[in-house]
Structures are given as C-alpha cells and as structure tokens.
Design an enzyme around this catalytic site. Structure first.
Site, short mmCIF file in Angstrom:
data_model
loop_
_atom_site.label_atom_id
_atom_site.label_comp_id
_atom_site.label_asym_id
_atom_site.label_seq_id
_atom_site.Cartn_x
_atom_site.Cartn_y
_atom_site.Cartn_z
N CYS B 130 -2.35 2.25 -1.69
CA CYS B 130 -2.43 0.92 -2.27
C CYS B 130 -2.92 1.01 -3.71
O CYS B 130 -3.98 1.57 -3.97
CB CYS B 130 -3.35 0.02 -1.46
SG CYS B 130 -3.38 -1.65 -2.12
N THR B 193 3.82 0.23 -3.53
CA THR B 193 4.24 -0.35 -4.81
C THR B 193 3.90 0.52 -6.02
O THR B 193 3.06 1.41 -5.94
CB THR B 193 3.56 -1.72 -4.98
OG1 THR B 193 2.15 -1.54 -4.80
CG2 THR B 193 4.08 -2.72 -3.98
N GLY B 243 11.40 -0.59 -0.17
CA GLY B 243 11.32 -0.90 -1.60
C GLY B 243 12.54 -1.72 -1.98
O GLY B 243 13.64 -1.18 -2.08
C1 LIG Z 1 2.01 -9.47 -1.29
C2 LIG Z 1 2.07 -8.05 -0.85
C3 LIG Z 1 1.06 -7.50 -0.06
C4 LIG Z 1 1.11 -6.18 0.36
N1 LIG Z 1 0.13 -5.67 1.17
C5 LIG Z 1 0.24 -4.42 1.66
C6 LIG Z 1 -0.70 -3.91 2.60
O1 LIG Z 1 -1.60 -4.59 3.05
N2 LIG Z 1 -0.57 -2.61 3.02
C7 LIG Z 1 0.46 -1.82 2.58
O2 LIG Z 1 0.57 -0.66 2.98
N3 LIG Z 1 1.40 -2.29 1.73
C8 LIG Z 1 1.30 -3.56 1.25
N4 LIG Z 1 2.26 -4.04 0.39
C9 LIG Z 1 3.38 -3.17 0.00
C10 LIG Z 1 4.59 -3.43 0.88
O3 LIG Z 1 4.33 -3.17 2.23
C11 LIG Z 1 5.76 -2.56 0.42
O4 LIG Z 1 5.38 -1.20 0.48
C12 LIG Z 1 6.18 -2.85 -1.00
O5 LIG Z 1 6.10 -4.21 -1.27
C13 LIG Z 1 7.60 -2.37 -1.31
O6 LIG Z 1 8.56 -2.98 -0.50
P1 LIG Z 1 9.37 -4.31 -0.94
O7 LIG Z 1 9.97 -4.04 -2.26
O8 LIG Z 1 10.36 -4.51 0.17
O9 LIG Z 1 8.37 -5.40 -1.00
C14 LIG Z 1 2.21 -5.37 -0.04
C15 LIG Z 1 3.22 -5.91 -0.84
C16 LIG Z 1 3.18 -7.23 -1.24
C17 LIG Z 1 4.30 -7.78 -2.09
#
Ligand SMILES: Cc1cc2nc3c(=O)[nH]c(=O)nc-3n(C[C@H](O)[C@H](O)[C@H](O)COP(=O)(O)O)c2cc1C
Ligand SMILES: Cc1cc2nc3c(=O)[nH]c(=O)nc-3n(C[C@H](O)[C@H](O)[C@H](O)COP(=O)(O)OP(=O)(O)OC[C@H]3O[C@@H](n4cnc5c(N)ncnc54)[C@H](O)[C@@H]3O)c2cc1C
Ligand SMILES: Cc1cc2nc3c(=O)[nH]c(=O)nc-3n(C[C@H](O)[C@H](O)[C@H](O)COP(=O)(O)OP(=O)(O)OC[C@H]3O[C@@H](n4cnc5c(N)ncnc54)[C@H](O)[C@@H]3O)c2cc1C
Ligand SMILES: Cc1cc2nc3c(=O)[nH]c(=O)nc-3n(C[C@H](O)[C@H](O)[C@H](O)COP(=O)(O)O)c2cc1C
Ligand code: FES
Ligand code: FES
Lengths: 265, 304, 304, 265
Positions: B130, B193, B243
């Site tokens: 994170c 991210t 992602g």
């Molecule tokens: C609002 C938000 C909260 C997130 N909280 C977590 C989290 O608690 N734990 C985690 O491993 N990833 C967290 N992520 C990352 C997502 O699980 C994911 O890895 C990342 O957003 C990339 O995927 P996406 O492009 O489909 O969103 C969060 C992402 C967003 C946007």
C-alpha cells in the site's frame, strides 16, 4: 439504492452556467427523499472516470430532477446532454433531511447559497406539504446566480434574495440578511446548503440562538454508496470525533455533529 | 455453456473475476446491486489488527482515466470484522479473501493468527504494497528481502493459502515475485497502486491532504499488464492480475498475458455491477470463440 | 506583461516550454503549424551515431488517456543530422537540444564527441532511459551505478551542458537523480516513458510488434509529477518535468511541484500547436494571478 | 498542411455503420488532392487521445467530405457528431494518387473494397475531369457494405458491384470479378484501396499483366504529419527496403514499392 442505466432526459432547462435535467426514473422517483442524492455517470468511457453526485432537486411524478452549476469537466459535459439522451444513475443515496409532523404550522427557514439551492427546493415542497410555514433565503454572487428566484416565488414560498454585488435583492451576504431578519422572527428549525463558510456562519448563529439546524455537506465522492471511504468528514458523535462516510451517514448532518473546516468559523 | 471456473491449485474459483480490496467495501455494500454469489471471489477491505482512522480528506483526486486515493486503510480492525462482517458474509457462496495489512512486520502475523481461528475465509491476501498508509509507508513489496521476510513470517503460521499483493513501484518486478514465491507464497496478485500525486494550481496545494496517494484505473493498465506478462513467464505459482480492468476485454488481456484470475477495483466505484458485467463479457467471448473452458486461454499470447 | 523566461543556470530559456524528444521530429516538421521561435526550446528526436531502422510496425497502440510507442529510435544518425537538419535549425531563435542515444556506453560519447564540433546546439539530453530500443534494452537509468557511468563519461568530453533524462521504471527515483547529479549532470529531465504493453484480444497478439513499448500521455502524469516533486526536493540541479502535459494547467502542476521547466511530448502529436497554446495559458495564469516572473512559482507547493 | 480547429459539419449522411460528414474548411478544400487525407480530433479530452486519419472522400466547394465505417471507439464517437458540431482537423496530408493528362481518353480501373471506397470517389471525379474513361469495381461483404453504389452509378461511372454473400451484384470477391472482366478489357492504370489481402491480390494481377497500379495504404498513425515515425511500412526503393513514413511519403504507393504483409500474397 437502485441503478438505472437508462434514465432518459425528458426535460432540460438552462440559465447560463446553471442547468436543470429532469430524468425519467420511476423507481428512484418513488423512493427519493429531500436531501438524498444520485450519482450520475458522465461518460461510458474512461475519462472522466467517476460518477458525479447531485442532490435530488425535485421529484415530478416519474421524474427525478437535478439542478447543477457547470463548474468543471464533469458538470460541463453533463450540461451538453440533450433531451432524449439517457444517463446511467444510482440513487437515491444517503440520508436526507429530518422531516416529520413536528413542523406543522411552524416557522422554518431554508437558506441556500449558489448551487446549494439544489436540494432545498425539494425540501421546501415537502415541508410545505407537511404544513410548515417556510421562509427561503437564497443568495448568490450576482443576479445570474439566482436562476431559481422566480420559481421559488411562484411556488408561494416567502422568499428573501441577496446578491454580493447588489444586482438583485439585499446587497451583501445572505448570512447577513438572515441575521438581520432574525430580529423579527425566530424559526423553530433551519435547513441549509451552500458554500462551507456560509453554512459555518449559519451554524454559529443557530447555535447562539439555540435553533436546531441541519446542513447538507459535500465532499469528493468515489462511489456514493459506502464502498470506498473517500468521502469522510470529521463528525462529532457524543464526545468522540470520527471520520464518517458522508455518502452513507449524510450528506445531511446537524449543527452539533459538524466540525467546520479551518477558517470556516 | 462455457466452463468459467479457474483452479488456482489451493482454491477453486467459479470464475476468474474477484472484487479487489478497498473498492468493494466489506462486500455487503454491493448486495443491493448484484448477486454476490456470482463472483469468483471477494477481497475485503484491508484490515489492520486494530481499527484505523485512515488519512484526512480529501482522500481522492481524479486524473486522466485514473484515480488517486489516499484512504490510508481506514477500517474496523479484525475483532469487529469477525463479529460484524464475517458471519454475514457466510451467507454468500463465493470465495472470501481477507486483505491483511500491517504497520510493522509482526502485525501481519497477528492479523493472520487472529483470523486463523475464524471460519468463512478462503485465503489471505497480504497487502505489503500500500503506497499511502498513515504512517507513510511500510511497503515491504519494494524490496525482495522485505517481501521475503513478511511472506515467510506469515506462511509459518497461516492455516490458509496466502496471496502476496505486490507493488508496481519497482525497477524489477520479477525479482520481487520470485522472492515471494521462494518465501512460500501460494499466489501473487499484481498489483497495488502507483505512488502518485496531483496539484490544484489555483490553491497551489496537493489535491490530497496526504500529498501522495495511489493511482488506479484504466490509466495504469498497460504498465501492470506488462508486469503480469513478465512475472507469469517466470514464476510457478498463479498470478492474479489487476489494474484498470473495466471490461471483459480488459480482463482477457490479463488472462492472455498469463494471469490465472483477475481482480476488479476502481471499476466497482464507477459501476457497482462491473464485476457481473465483466463475467458476462468473458462468457460471451468464450462462446463466440468456441472456448470450452476459460482456463484454456490463460497465457496464450502469441508472440511469434 | 509577465516575464516567462527561465534561467537553468547553464542555459536561459525564453519560457519554460520545451518540445520533447521523439514527438517533435527534428523540429522542422512543426514549422507549417507554429512559429518555432516562440518555444523555450526543442529537443530533437533521439540520435544514435549511425542511422537506425527502429522497430517493425505496428509501433503504436492507444490506451486509456495514453499511448504506447515502440518506435525504437529510428533515425538518421549524427552525420546526416549535422548536414541536413542542423543548418536549417540555425534559422530559428530557440534553444536546440540534442537527445543523445547509445546502444552501449561508448556510443553516447561518440555522439557527443561528434556533435561537439558542430554549431547550433545548446545542450545535450542523454537518453539513458528509452524502454524500447531495438536491442531490447541498454537502459542505464535503471541503476544508479550505470547512470553514474554514462553521465560521467559524457561529462568528461562534453563541451556543452548535459541534461540527463531519467526513467520512471524504478523503485527509488531520488537515488538515481542524486547519482546523475554526482556524475556532474547539469540538469535532470524526468521522465521518459513507462515500459508497458497491450494485447489485442481478438488475435491474442501484442498490439505492438515489439511486444513492449513506452507509455506516455495524460495517463502517466500523476506518477511522474510525484517523482518530480520528490527529486526536486532533493537535488540542487534544475529538474525539467515531463509526462502527460497537455495544457498550461498541467505544466503549472509540474512547475509548482518544483520543475524549472517542462517538456511537452505526446501533446504535439494530438495538436501540433500544443506548445504554443501551453505557453499562452501559462502567461494567462500569471497575469490572472499577478505573477510578474514565472520563476516565482517554481517549487511553491503549499503542503501545510 | 493546415490546422482548422473549427471545421463545421454542414451535412451528414448515414447508412447503418457507414457515415459521411461534410466539413466546411475552405482552405483545406482548396488544396486537397485525391489520395490525401485529414487527421480528425475526436474529443478535446484525453480519451481517445489521438486524432484519426480519414481520406478525403470528396471536395464540394468549401467543404471537405469524409466517408467512414464506424468500427471502433474513435469512429463510433465520430459517427455520433451532428450537423453544426465543429471538428478540429489537420490537412491535407500525405501524397495522393498520381494524376496527369496521360489518362485522357484512356481506360482506367478503380477498385475499392468496403470503406476503401472512401478516397476513390474523389479520385474518380478528378479522373473523369481529366477525361479518363473509368470503370469502378466496388465490393463488400454484403449489400449493407455498398452504401455508395447508387451515388457511383448516378455519377455516371461504369460500375461493377460484388458481395461475398451474393446479396447484391457479382457473388464472390471483387478481385475475382475484376479478374474475370480482365478477359474483356485492359486498363492502362489501376487505382485501389481496401483490405490488404484484396490489394495484394490486385497487385499480383496487375504485375502479371504489366498494368501500373497504385494503392492507398493504412497504418496506425500517431500524428499524420511526419513527426512521430509510428506509421512506417517497409517500402522498396530500388534495391533497398526501408521503413518509410506513410503519412509523408504515402499513403499512396505503386505496386513496385509495396511489400505486402505475410499471408497477403
Ligand atoms: C479507494 C481504493 C481503496 C483501496 N484500498 C485497498 C486496500 O485496502 N488494500 C489493498 O490491497 N488495495 C487497495 N486498493 C488497491 C486496489 O485493490 C487495486 O490494487 C488497485 O486499485 C488497482 O486496481 P484497479 O485499477 O482495478 O482499481 C485500493 C484502491 C482504491 C481505488
Ligand atoms: C452529496 C452531494 C450533492 C451534490 N449536489 C449538487 C447539486 O445538486 N448541484 C450541483 O451543482 N452540485 C452538487 N454537488 C457538487 C457536484 O457534485 C460537483 O460540483 C461536481 O462533482 C464537480 O464535478 P466536475 O467534474 O464538474 O468538477 P471537477 O472540478 O472537474 O471535478 C474534479 C473532481 O473533484 C470532485 N469534486 C469537485 N468538486 C466537488 C464537490 N464540491 N463535491 C464533491 N466532489 C467534487 C469531482 O467529483 C471530481 O472527482 C454535490 C456534491 C455532493 C457531494
Ligand atoms: C491514411 C488513412 C486514411 C484512412 N481513411 C479512411 C477513410 O476514409 N474511411 C475509413 O472508414 N477509414 C479510414 N482509415 C482507417 C481509419 O483511420 C480507422 O478505421 C480508424 O482510425 C479507427 O479508429 P477507431 O478509434 O474507430 O478504432 P479503434 O480500433 O478503437 O482504434 C484504436 C487505434 O488503432 C488505430 N487504428 C485502428 N485501425 C486503424 C487503421 N486501419 N488505420 C490506422 N489506424 C488504425 C487508431 O488510430 C487507434 O489508435 C484510414 C486510415 C489511414 C491510415
Ligand atoms: C512517439 C514517441 C517517440 C519518442 N521518442 C523519444 C526519443 O527519441 N528520445 C527520448 O528521450 N524520448 C522519446 N520519447 C519520450 C518522450 O520524449 C517523453 O519523455 C514521454 O513521451 C513522456 O512525455 P509525454 O507524456 O508528454 O509524451 C518518445 C515518446 C513518443 C510518444
Ligand atoms: S463515496 Fe465511497 S464511501 Fe462515500
Ligand atoms: S503518423 Fe506520425 S510520422 Fe507518420
């Protein structure tokens, strides 16, 4: 919480930067309460990505109306939509204003600043239905920021208008107008929505005069339905202060609960 | 009818589509919109041992085809989770995966140790990646050594399969993935991210109170897809790709590049029905292309 | 009137807007559309010593708010450049910067050595960060040691200021930047593209013949902006920011975050007048905000 | 090369997936030649980012016309534009077909497949102006892929239509139709645009019969004006083969220059 992927724009009204869209969405129309909001998808493509939150401005039979100021990418794209286009919306979301029979034949005051008037029209309609006697204060920078003044008057509410530049109504801040009028009457409840500094001032006045007050807050919203924890505000709960999701537990909070931002005293 | 099921070895999924952590609440938030039973799995919001207040707002800023968040893992902690959420999740017939966080190495162990005793969890996903935790940054996934340490500590006591969630903010993703594998990780999820920021030029302030946040959404897909392809060609354990997945076609890019399953994050915020739509689109693709079993297309990128 | 000029120490620019390498041809391609004299500077297309054929097509794939390219530095080499292009660029009153490439370390030296003797060049930009060269990858910018080696070799013989162009594909950008500074680099440009890929799900082939390419455009801005902010707070030499700048407001984000100047890349392809529009928008912003000299806003991000 | 940021859509015609937009852009209209193209910006936002290339389909006074198939994100967004919307365009770009007096009173053949017909209408108009006697072969998968058939007939050209499924005209590939007709006549020049395999076949036939032939090629274009080197194709120049920017040195090349892709023999 309903997802309506095909809410049709059945009516559109525009005043310079302000717009009203009436969306045919019977299920949401059936459930929506004053102070609740909907999340509108701007485009099916990836930019702008997120939905945008808009208060329910009014419910007209099967139609949910929103009223908004075009102020950024999303609202400007939205303002370009035309009658018969469809929008993907979620709603009704959040908790609205506290409405009950308690307001019958009582004086209540509604104060809106700029686009903050949006949820207050629907609120006024319902309050009036509940038999309340309503004063609406509506302020803006200049005349062009009061597009709803005629509509409010026509609806029969007792209206008080102000503009910062004096181009219409009282010259100055709506809070000053309100404060002056408070010499003459005392409402049993205040409802307000508008810029934070305006609401903070009203909260202060209300607390001093011990008038219960409710405010509709804003914050950047990722989802609108409690999943992302992006929309939090610090809220007072008894002795504790917590980050609370305003999309779920708000957007309406009472004066006691709200901790105004620095500089908004 | 296409067989959409995926066998990760340690876990069978109904289909390759898992809701990603932090974008799907504790799962229940989506039950008004979709039938959770249809999902391949749900990764719940990141859990520290104790409740966590997260970062001050604004916590979100939108960028071109992307989203920067600095939620800071606000959450209810393992106790309330076990009492209030887990029992309700049991009603659903889908794999429940808990995203495990830690401010220090031992916290990962405490969380897993606590949850080991609770029922209704299919696997743990170790969030060692994170980019915007409150304390500004235990991010073991930035080095192979720290990745190895946390994963092996957790593996020692875990009674359930462990998925290690990597960070894309690294020079050599393969090296980190191999290190997670060596430490005994049962799978890899790739990725969390990108560390990012945005500036409000009118106020000259960062758009996020935390200054930095994590970039997600369609913007990052091409970079993570490359990493998934690189990692899937080098490790033996399954890779879960995530992602920027918004559609069935996006998910297919990952599967073809070598991911055995995918997670869907940001898309859930935009469209609470996204996961279901993606599953439907995967099925359509398979039917159209005469694919009997979706596993057949995993890692079938034609490079010659 | 606002003073838009920027003093990099070793070079004065009319304004902070430089056209980025590879997206502005050899400069002349844009003369039908804009007055080149108005630019802060032009970085010409990357030059190897000898002409280079680049990668086979398709060389480009569009992604959400981004663009993956694998041109592979096709170009005419230093001799033809000096004979055919340089003399014509002399007619323009703007800083001409040559983007120097190398397949091996000594090639950077040969290119600079050759160009040292030619007139009409204001500075060299060392492209030690191209993610898609034909040979699949001399990318010194991925390690502090290799960065140091190439930069110091070139600095030893360069008769002109050297800007080192870094790669964003690293875990710790500050470390690499410090290493370039230590090796004597006069400035840093941050950054080149992200290594990325895209898959055509119908053919199951990569969208680029080269499989991998470099991601540019608005999609990457939030990540590079974060890096520029981190680096500008740590190095003493000027930082030039680039990545996804499409508008004056994007450029301002970089300046406020600490960049002394910016380069504009992908935007030139979309709109050949982009650089000029961005300069105009910067001026408007300054006028509106009562800024007399644009240098005043560099690094003024308010974080408290 | 002119940038016209405000080319107004003065006329729009649509046939299912095919669309024609007539864009008022007097300067580009003045300079455009058959085979040249324009780059059209789809949105002012960042997705889809790049402009899209379209051949000049016709020039009608002050107006430049494009004709396109809606086949992806960009073309589908473009197909939603309405009359009076404006588009940001660059043009005329590239080198067009080789036109000169040499064609006067001579037989020339034009062969278009699907959307490949786009540049050939303008070409036919000019050739006819130059006094050539023109045969146009126009093939598609099915009747719906021949939206311009009536327009070509009306314009007085000698037309030959084919569909793969036989729903209109000759049943089969346009190349087979053409090959069959070659028993009866021999043009002095062939011009063609369409899918690569079609053009490759025509090139082969032409070379066998020693008829000079020109083809309009496509490739993914980043800029359209020579700055990005993304649009290259391997082109034969004497004994050498080089990656050549088709936006600058093409998109029209002669049969001798083109190296057809694998499998397009
Ligand atoms: C609002 C938000 C909260 C997130 N909280 C977590 C989290 O608690 N734990 C985690 O491993 N990833 C967290 N992520 C990352 C997502 O699980 C994911 O890895 C990342 O957003 C990339 O995927 P996406 O492009 O489909 O969103 C969060 C992402 C967003 C946007
Ligand atoms: C519960 C709620 C109800 C609202 N009701 C109305 C209404 O009825 N009428 C109206 O005109 N406006 C209303 N707003 C504000 C409205 O949502 C914003 O003006 C709008 O999101 C701005 O989007 P944009 O793309 O035009 O602006 P941009 O500045 O381009 O938006 C950029 C980002 O900031 C976010 N953002 C910017 N300003 C706000 C804001 N004030 N609140 C939340 N997010 C913001 C956007 O969601 C987006 O992620 C409401 C906000 C909330 C939270
Ligand atoms: C010189 C030239 C002239 C053209 N003239 C016409 C015309 O008159 N009528 C017409 O219908 N089409 C024409 N095309 C093809 C047209 O440009 C593509 O169909 C269009 O770019 C596809 O965009 P899209 O967003 O709808 O498709 P998508 O598939 O969503 O596009 C994705 C990406 O691929 C690129 N791309 C996809 N297909 C092509 C292609 N065949 N050529 C170039 N780039 C492609 C797009 O530019 C974009 O970057 C021409 C192409 C070229 C090179
Ligand atoms: C088509 C294309 C070609 C490029 N060629 C070069 C190059 O020759 N040398 C170089 O240093 N960078 C090259 N780049 C990278 C850009 O200069 C720039 O670093 C990158 O695109 C990020 O900026 P942008 O988002 O503004 O495009 C190229 C980028 C593109 C899109
Ligand atoms: S907006 Fe997502 S939790 Fe409130
Ligand atoms: S499209 Fe950019 S050089 Fe041809």
């Amino acid at each position: 919480m309903i997802k309506d992927p095909q809410a049709c724009i059945v009516r559109k009204e525009s005043w310079k930067d302000y717009h009203l869209l009436s969306l045919e969405s019977p299920k949401i129309a059936l459930e929506g309460q004053p102070g609740q909001f909907i999340m509108v998808r701007i485009t099916e493509h990836s930019h702008p990505l997120l939905r945008r939150p808009f208060s329910i401005h009014s419910i007209d039979g099967r139609n949910v109306e929103i009223f908004f100021l075009s102020s950024g990418l999303g609202t400007s794209l939205l303002s370009q939509k035309k009658t018969n286009d469809t929008l993907d919306i979620l709603g009704p979301l959040g908790k609205g204003f506290n409405l009950n029979d308690h307001f019958k034949e009582k004086d209540v005051t509604i104060i809106g600043g700029g686009r903050g008037i949006a949820p207050l029209y629907f609120l006024a309609q319902r309050l009036s239905f509940l038999g309340a006697s309503i004063r609406i204060f509506y302020g803006g920078k200049t005349l062009a920021d009061l597009p709803l003044k005629d509509k409010l008057k026509k609806a029969g509410f007792d209206t008080f208008f102000s503009t910062d530049d004096g181009s219409f109504g009282f010259k100055g801040l709506i809070t000053d107008f309100f404060k002056a009028e408070l010499e003459i009457f005392t409402p049993i409840h205040i409802f307000s929505c508008g810029p934070e500094p305006m609401m903070a001032k009203i909260a202060k006045i209300a607390q001093k005069k011990k008038i219960p007050a409710e405010f509709s807050l804003e914050s950047v919203m990722g989802c609108g339905f409690g999943a992302c924890w992006s929309c939090v505000r610090k809220i007072r709960r008894g002795n504790k202060e917590e980050w609370v999701k305003i999309c779920e537990e708000g957007p309406v909070f009472s004066a006691d609960e709200i901790i105004w931002k620095e500089g908004d005293k | 009818m296409t067989d959409l099921s995926i066998d990760l070895g340690f876990l069978k999924l109904k289909n390759p589509v898992i809701a990603a952590s932090g974008t799907f609440g504790y799962g229940l938030e989506f039950s008004p919109f979709i039938n959770l039973d249809k999902l391949g799995g749900i990764v719940v919001k990141g859990l520290y041992y104790s409740p966590c207040q997260g970062n001050p707002p604004p916590r979100l800023a939108e960028t071109a085809s992307g989203l920067i968040n600095a939620i800071g893992l606000q959450g209810i902690g393992v106790e309330r989770f076990s009492e209030e959420i887990l029992p309700r999740l049991k009603d659903y017939n889908t794999a429940i995966i808990v995203n495990v966080c830690g401010e220090y190495e031992e916290e990962y162990v405490s969380v897993v140790d606590f949850l080991n005793k609770k029922e209704g969890i299919s696997a743990y996903e170790l969030n060692i990646s994170c980019p915007n935790t409150k304390k500004g940054g235990l991010c073991p996934a930035l080095s192979p050594e720290n990745t190895y340490t946390v994963v092996s500590l957790v593996k020692k006591i875990s009674l359930r399969p462990v998925i290690t969630k990597l960070s894309p903010n690294v020079t050599d993703i393969v090296e980190i993935a191999l290190s997670a594998q060596e430490a005994g990780s049962d799978a890899i999820s790739l990725a969390n991210t990108f560390l990012a920021m945005a500036v409000d030029v009118e106020t000259r302030r960062p758009k996020l109170a935390n200054i930095f946040g994590g970039l997600s959404g369609p913007a990052i897909k091409p970079i993570i897809l490359r990493m998934v392809y690189q990692v899937a060609s080098c490790v033996k354990i399954p890779v879960i790709g995530l992602g920027g997945i918004m559609s069935g076609s996006d998910a297919l890019e990952y599967l073809i590049a070598g991911a055995k399953a995918v997670e869907v994050g940001t898309a859930n915020l935009v469209d609470p029905e996204a996961t279901i739509r993606i599953i439907d689109e995967l099925e359509e693709y398979c039917v159209k292309n005469g694919i009997k079993k979706i596993e057949e297309i995993v890692g079938t990128l034609i490079t010659q």
